[in-house]
Design a protein around this motif. Structure first.
Motif, PDB file in Angstrom:
ATOM      1  N   ALA A 137      -2.779  11.148   8.297  1.00 37.57           N
ATOM      2  CA  ALA A 137      -2.029  11.621   7.163  1.00 37.57           C
ATOM      3  C   ALA A 137      -2.970  12.482   6.378  1.00 37.57           C
ATOM      4  O   ALA A 137      -3.424  12.449   5.948  1.00 37.57           O
ATOM      5  CB  ALA A 137      -1.645  10.460   6.327  1.00 37.57           C
ATOM      6  N   SER A 138      -3.085  13.549   6.209  1.00 40.19           N
ATOM      7  CA  SER A 138      -4.029  14.396   5.521  1.00 40.19           C
ATOM      8  C   SER A 138      -5.372  14.414   6.199  1.00 40.19           C
ATOM      9  O   SER A 138      -6.350  14.724   5.572  1.00 40.19           O
ATOM     10  CB  SER A 138      -4.231  13.950   4.092  1.00 40.19           C
ATOM     11  OG  SER A 138      -3.080  13.604   3.521  1.00 40.19           O
ATOM     12  N   GLY A 139      -5.367  14.069   7.406  1.00 39.48           N
ATOM     13  CA  GLY A 139      -6.603  14.232   8.143  1.00 39.48           C
ATOM     14  C   GLY A 139      -7.685  13.247   7.836  1.00 39.48           C
ATOM     15  O   GLY A 139      -8.848  13.511   8.065  1.00 39.48           O
ATOM     16  N   ASP A 140      -7.341  12.111   7.314  1.00 39.69           N
ATOM     17  CA  ASP A 140      -8.370  11.133   7.061  1.00 39.69           C
ATOM     18  C   ASP A 140      -8.992  10.643   8.350  1.00 39.69           C
ATOM     19  O   ASP A 140     -10.142  10.335   8.414  1.00 39.69           O
ATOM     20  CB  ASP A 140      -7.787   9.908   6.340  1.00 39.69           C
ATOM     21  CG  ASP A 140      -7.467  10.252   4.919  1.00 39.69           C
ATOM     22  OD1 ASP A 140      -8.303  10.875   4.294  1.00 39.69           O
ATOM     23  OD2 ASP A 140      -6.391   9.917   4.466  1.00 39.69           O
ATOM     24  N   PRO A 177       8.275  12.279  -5.892  1.00 42.79           N
ATOM     25  CA  PRO A 177       7.338  11.833  -4.846  1.00 42.79           C
ATOM     26  C   PRO A 177       8.069  11.066  -3.751  1.00 42.79           C
ATOM     27  O   PRO A 177       9.182  10.591  -3.977  1.00 42.79           O
ATOM     28  CB  PRO A 177       6.380  10.913  -5.611  1.00 42.79           C
ATOM     29  CG  PRO A 177       7.129  10.488  -6.820  1.00 42.79           C
ATOM     30  CD  PRO A 177       8.084  11.581  -7.159  1.00 42.79           C
ATOM     31  N   PRO A 178       7.466  10.947  -2.583  1.00 38.36           N
ATOM     32  CA  PRO A 178       8.084  10.134  -1.538  1.00 38.36           C
ATOM     33  C   PRO A 178       8.305   8.713  -2.051  1.00 38.36           C
ATOM     34  O   PRO A 178       7.506   8.208  -2.850  1.00 38.36           O
ATOM     35  CB  PRO A 178       7.043  10.136  -0.407  1.00 38.36           C
ATOM     36  CG  PRO A 178       6.169  11.301  -0.677  1.00 38.36           C
ATOM     37  CD  PRO A 178       6.176  11.502  -2.158  1.00 38.36           C
ATOM     38  N   LEU A 213       0.844  -1.175   0.000  1.00 37.44           N
ATOM     39  CA  LEU A 213       0.000   0.000   0.000  1.00 37.44           C
ATOM     40  C   LEU A 213       0.883   1.229   0.000  1.00 37.44           C
ATOM     41  O   LEU A 213       1.974   1.216   0.543  1.00 37.44           O
ATOM     42  CB  LEU A 213      -0.890   0.015   1.250  1.00 37.44           C
ATOM     43  CG  LEU A 213      -1.932  -1.099   1.292  1.00 37.44           C
ATOM     44  CD1 LEU A 213      -2.688  -1.039   2.597  1.00 37.44           C
ATOM     45  CD2 LEU A 213      -2.893  -0.950   0.127  1.00 37.44           C
ATOM     46  N   PRO A 214       0.433   2.299  -0.614  1.00 38.71           N
ATOM     47  CA  PRO A 214       1.243   3.508  -0.636  1.00 38.71           C
ATOM     48  C   PRO A 214       1.270   4.168   0.725  1.00 38.71           C
ATOM     49  O   PRO A 214       0.509   3.788   1.606  1.00 38.71           O
ATOM     50  CB  PRO A 214       0.541   4.391  -1.659  1.00 38.71           C
ATOM     51  CG  PRO A 214      -0.853   3.921  -1.635  1.00 38.71           C
ATOM     52  CD  PRO A 214      -0.825   2.479  -1.292  1.00 38.71           C
ATOM     53  N   GLN A 234       1.940   1.436  -7.262  1.00 40.89           N
ATOM     54  CA  GLN A 234       1.324   2.314  -8.250  1.00 40.89           C
ATOM     55  C   GLN A 234       2.058   2.113  -9.577  1.00 40.89           C
ATOM     56  O   GLN A 234       1.539   1.524 -10.503  1.00 40.89           O
ATOM     57  CB  GLN A 234       1.417   3.765  -7.798  1.00 40.89           C
ATOM     58  CG  GLN A 234       0.620   3.998  -6.542  1.00 40.89           C
ATOM     59  CD  GLN A 234       0.577   5.454  -6.150  1.00 40.89           C
ATOM     60  OE1 GLN A 234       1.126   6.306  -6.814  1.00 40.89           O
ATOM     61  NE2 GLN A 234      -0.097   5.744  -5.068  1.00 40.89           N
ATOM     62  N   GLY A 291       0.671   6.384   3.769  1.00 39.81           N
ATOM     63  CA  GLY A 291      -0.554   7.036   4.206  1.00 39.81           C
ATOM     64  C   GLY A 291      -1.740   6.123   4.103  1.00 39.81           C
ATOM     65  O   GLY A 291      -2.775   6.366   4.709  1.00 39.81           O
ATOM     66  N   ALA A 292      -1.606   5.065   3.300  1.00 40.89           N
ATOM     67  CA  ALA A 292      -2.741   4.170   3.201  1.00 40.89           C
ATOM     68  C   ALA A 292      -2.958   3.526   4.551  1.00 40.89           C
ATOM     69  O   ALA A 292      -2.016   3.050   5.160  1.00 40.89           O
ATOM     70  CB  ALA A 292      -2.448   3.096   2.174  1.00 40.89           C
ATOM     71  N   GLN A 341       5.607   6.142  -1.910  1.00 31.52           N
ATOM     72  CA  GLN A 341       4.547   6.316  -2.900  1.00 31.52           C
ATOM     73  C   GLN A 341       4.988   5.782  -4.255  1.00 31.52           C
ATOM     74  O   GLN A 341       4.236   5.147  -4.984  1.00 31.52           O
ATOM     75  CB  GLN A 341       4.209   7.801  -3.006  1.00 31.52           C
ATOM     76  CG  GLN A 341       3.095   8.100  -3.999  1.00 31.52           C
ATOM     77  CD  GLN A 341       2.797   9.577  -4.061  1.00 31.52           C
ATOM     78  OE1 GLN A 341       2.851  10.282  -3.049  1.00 31.52           O
ATOM     79  NE2 GLN A 341       2.507  10.075  -5.239  1.00 31.52           N
TER      80      GLN A 341
END
Lengths: 611, 166
Positions: A105-108, A138-139, A96-97, A147, A99-100, A142
């Motif tokens: 992470a981005s406020g999920d 990209p990191p 998984l990338p 991907q 943050g998944a 990721q």
């Protein structure tokens, strides 16, 4: 005059006239007229109804905006390999990338946060374009997370850092301790460089026995990359060297030296990246191997080794010269070496990064020689020392060294009677290991000793089924031997020589390592042990070192312990000295309380050639 | 308007940072659908003059960011993004000046893309349908906020380089 007369006499007064009309003199300044002139008032009429005036007109104009642009090179596309019929796709774990499933992470919310590894511009990247190239990637997580580039297994965080570091370095010495995944980090960094169009053609040089290992690892970690092994007859090899196109060429040190010598100067192929695996092979700056490696034209150069210093800090200079970060024949002092290390060396140890890795338990087995063995040993030692003393001034370190080898061989087993306290102990241990389904690796410096142990174990330990892997085994048979040792549950012992088995192999499924005799350099011993104690090992690794009491082995062990401490001090950045880490002539002579002749002094490293 | 192709969808990430002495620098990162960079454009500092400050009033920010910076960056880019993504309404105004859809990235609501959602300019309702099919080509775990961080870092790097030259 009477007083009355005095009073009656009238005083006389005189008057004088003083004019108050003071004369004033007026100078002709020109102002006088103005002063004396009465003001004249002249009224002016002001109209109170002015016509409105239109102020200067303002119209919005488009401000000119200047821009700076950067276009990224087109990456190379490779056709992904077709999975083999028996290879199920689901055997590869798709990652998984970042943050998944990660919180915050981005406020999920509610999902786990994963660290992201960003590429950093190298310290020597000065142009803005160069720096932006790295900043805007990209990191890594990721990039590598199912991907665009599928990874079969998720790298550890320190491996992501290593990949990011390699990606950014034009000159790099990856000196991670053995077992931390230098191979995977290198392959992945190469993959990213190829895929992002930073490199197109790379050459990887490794010791010959490791070619199959690299082929396998490339297939695992970057199956889509075209990897061509340089092999075959002269004409075919030359064709491969000069073959146009993109991809990775794989060769060994011996072929590199031989093949490059065949090229005229102007014919020499050039590469975007040259990687030397087990780069300690070029520690001697004057060697042909080192000179050839330096002569290959490339834009980037990486060196991989778990032991950047085997004997002397000066060995680093050879690696730095290969990396072209010091001038040819330059001899940086320790302070300069340390400063260069900060920029060009990445070294992590298992202690630091693999805190949850099963421990390595070292067990020094001090054994008494068996009676016949002891007799043989004492006789050989006594005779040997007498002979050495008789040599007088003609004695050399080589003479002493030969005696050491003879005594070490007797410590392994008595050649006449076959008595061996080490073998007794090994058989006892192997019975237990075989019974419990465990696997062990045994190292010796002599192939003859390995053959002898093999025969003895077959006779004495049931169901042990030992396998032999040393320089005498043809290359084509080596991979099947390793595969059998890994996959055959009835195969419990792999007998290996230090020279052939100590580097590059992944044997982390073995829980036991025996050092039947000791190598001359602790770094090589560590390499050997780390075949088993590396990433992926599921349980502790028990390392047994056999040392016969009251023999030269015990004395060598002491020297090795001191060398190990010095080695750690230099690479760890602690107290550093210029002292050689090799056993020098004095130390060799000292094993028998002999005094080295003055002419024999110096720092020449000694040791047999690897089997 | 025709729908945007799915296989080679190019995303433009547009953002700007405010300078300490007033004014803005803006950056546009064009990536493929996986987030790999294809092109980056950034502006030199753009400072509105006093007349503009007075006359644009509260609309000054969207004028500078959208019309001056955003439009210039999109026009200058050689690799044209299929959609320009922004972090706020100030830059959404860019939609009135370019042909591409412009959208604000949000956590929820609107068109789902990657792990996030897109809200389009209210005057261009068909942008949603133009992008609907190609949005699926973006990996569902893609973090659409992350590239803005890269742009900001690149802008800071550019400012540092400019300061060093002075």
């Amino acid at each position: 005059m009477s007083p009355s007369e005095l009073f009656t006499e009238r005083p006389e007064f005189a008057t004088a006239t003083v004019s108050l009309d003071l004369a004033t003199n007026v100078f002709a300044t020109g102002l006088n007229g103005a002063i004396s002139r009465p003001p004249r008032a002249e009224p002016t009429a002001i109209s109170l109804i002015d016509p409105p005036q239109v102020a200067e007109r303002w119209r919005p104009t488009r401000t000119r905006v200047l821009t700076v642009g950067l276009t990224f090179p087109a990456g190379l596309e490779f056709v992904p390999p077709k999975p083999a019929p028996d290879e199920q796709q689901h055997t590869l774990r798709k990652l998984l990338p970042p943050g998944a499933n990660v919180p915050g992470a981005s406020g999920d919310g509610g999902k786990p946060v994963k660290k992201s590894t960003r590429l950093k511009p190298p310290a020597d990247a000065l142009s803005l374009q160069d720096r932006l190239f790295y900043v805007l990637q990209p990191p890594l997580e990721q990039w590598l997370s199912g991907q665009e580039l599928v990874m079969p297994f998720e790298p550890f965080p320190f491996q992501y850092e290593g990949i990011a570091w390699l990606f950014s370095q034009e000159a790099a010495l990856l000196a991670d301790e053995m077992g931390l995944g230098k191979t995977m980090q290198t392959i992945t960094a190469m993959r990213l460089l190829l895929r992002s169009g930073q490199i197109r053609r790379a050459l990887l040089v490794c010791p010959k026995p490791l070619i199959p290992n690299w082929q396998r690892e490339f297939k695992t970690w970057a199956g889509e990359l075209p990897v061509t092994t340089i092999e075959g007859d002269n004409a075919r090899r030359k064709m491969i060297w000069t073959m146009p196109g993109n991809g990775i060429l794989l060769t060994n040190y011996e072929l590199m030296v031989r093949d490059v010598a065949e090229f005229e100067e102007h014919e020499l192929p050039t590469f975007d990246l040259l990687v030397l695996d087990e780069a300690q092979r070029i520690k001697n700056r004057g060697s042909r191997t080192a000179q050839t490696a330096r002569g290959i034209k490339r834009r980037r150069a990486w060196a991989l080794t778990g032991t950047p210093i085997e004997n002397r800090p000066d060995e680093l200079s050879s690696l730095y010269e290969f990396l072209e970060v010091i001038a040819p024949s330059d001899h940086p002092d320790l302070r300069q070496l340390t400063r260069l290390a900060e920029q060009y060396i990445l070294r992590r140890t298992k202690d630091l990064v693999m805190k949850d890795m099963p421990p390595r338990l070292d067990r020094d087995e001090y054994l008494s020689l068996a009676p016949a063995q002891e007799l043989a040993y004492k006789t050989a030692e006594k005779d040997g020392i007498v002979q050495l003393n008789e040599m007088g001034e003609t004695i050399s370190v080589q003479h002493v060294f030969e005696l050491v080898l003879r005594l070490k061989q007797i410590s392994n087993y008595d050649p006449l009677t076959g008595e061996s306290s080490k073998l007794e102990r090994l058989c006892a241990d192997m019975e237990e290991i075989a019974a419990s389904g465990g696997k062990a690796i045994l190292f010796s410096q002599w192939t003859r000793t390995l053959d002898w142990i093999n025969k003895q174990i077959i006779e004495r330990v049931e169901n042990c089924n030992p396998l032999i892997y040393h320089g005498g085994v043809p290359n084509k048979q080596r991979e099947p031997i390793l595969a059998k040792f890994k996959d055959d549950p009835d195969s419990h012992l792999l007998l290996m020589s230090y020279g052939t088995g100590a580097v590059g192999l992944n044997l982390q499924f073995a829980g036991y390592v025996f050092l039947f005799d000791r190598w001359w350099n602790p770094a090589v011993e560590d390499q050997a042990i780390n075949r088993a104690h590396r990433i992926g090992c599921k349980s502790q690794v028990i390392v047994t070192k056999f040392i016969c009491k009251d023999t030269v082995e015990e004395r060598i062990d002491k020297v090795l312990a001191e060398k190990r401490a010095l080695f750690a001090a230099i690479l760890g950045g602690g107290e550093q000295t210029n002292a050689s880490l090799s056993m020098n002539a004095s130390e060799i002579f000292g094993l028998f309380d002999l005094k080295a002749p003055v002419k024999q002094g110096g720092l020449r490293a000694i040791g047999p050639k690897a089997a | 308007m025709a729908a945007i192709g799915t296989t080679d969808l190019k995303l433009g990430f547009l953002t700007a940072i405010e300078l300490a002495g007033g004014g803005y620098v803006g950056g546009l990162l064009v990536t493929n659908r996986f987030g790999r960079p294809l092109e980056f454009q950034c502006t030199t500092p753009v400072r509105p003059n006093r007349t503009q400050e007075i006359l644009y009033g509260t609309t000054l920010r969207s004028f500078v960011l959208g019309e001056l910076i955003g439009k210039t960056l999109v026009e200058k880019s050689a690799v044209k993004p299929d959609v320009v993504l922004t972090e706020g309404d100030d830059l959404l105004e860019l939609r009135s000046h370019v042909a591409q859809p412009v959208a604000v990235v949000e956590q929820n609501g609107g068109l789902r893309i990657g792990r996030h959602s897109l809200r389009f300019h209210p005057s261009h309702a068909d942008d949603h349908s133009r992008l609907a099919s190609s949005a699926e080509s973006v990996p569902e775990q893609a973090d659409l906020f992350e590239p803005f961080e890269r742009v900001r870092e690149a802008l800071h790097e550019t400012m540092k380089a400019s300061a060093a030259r002075v």
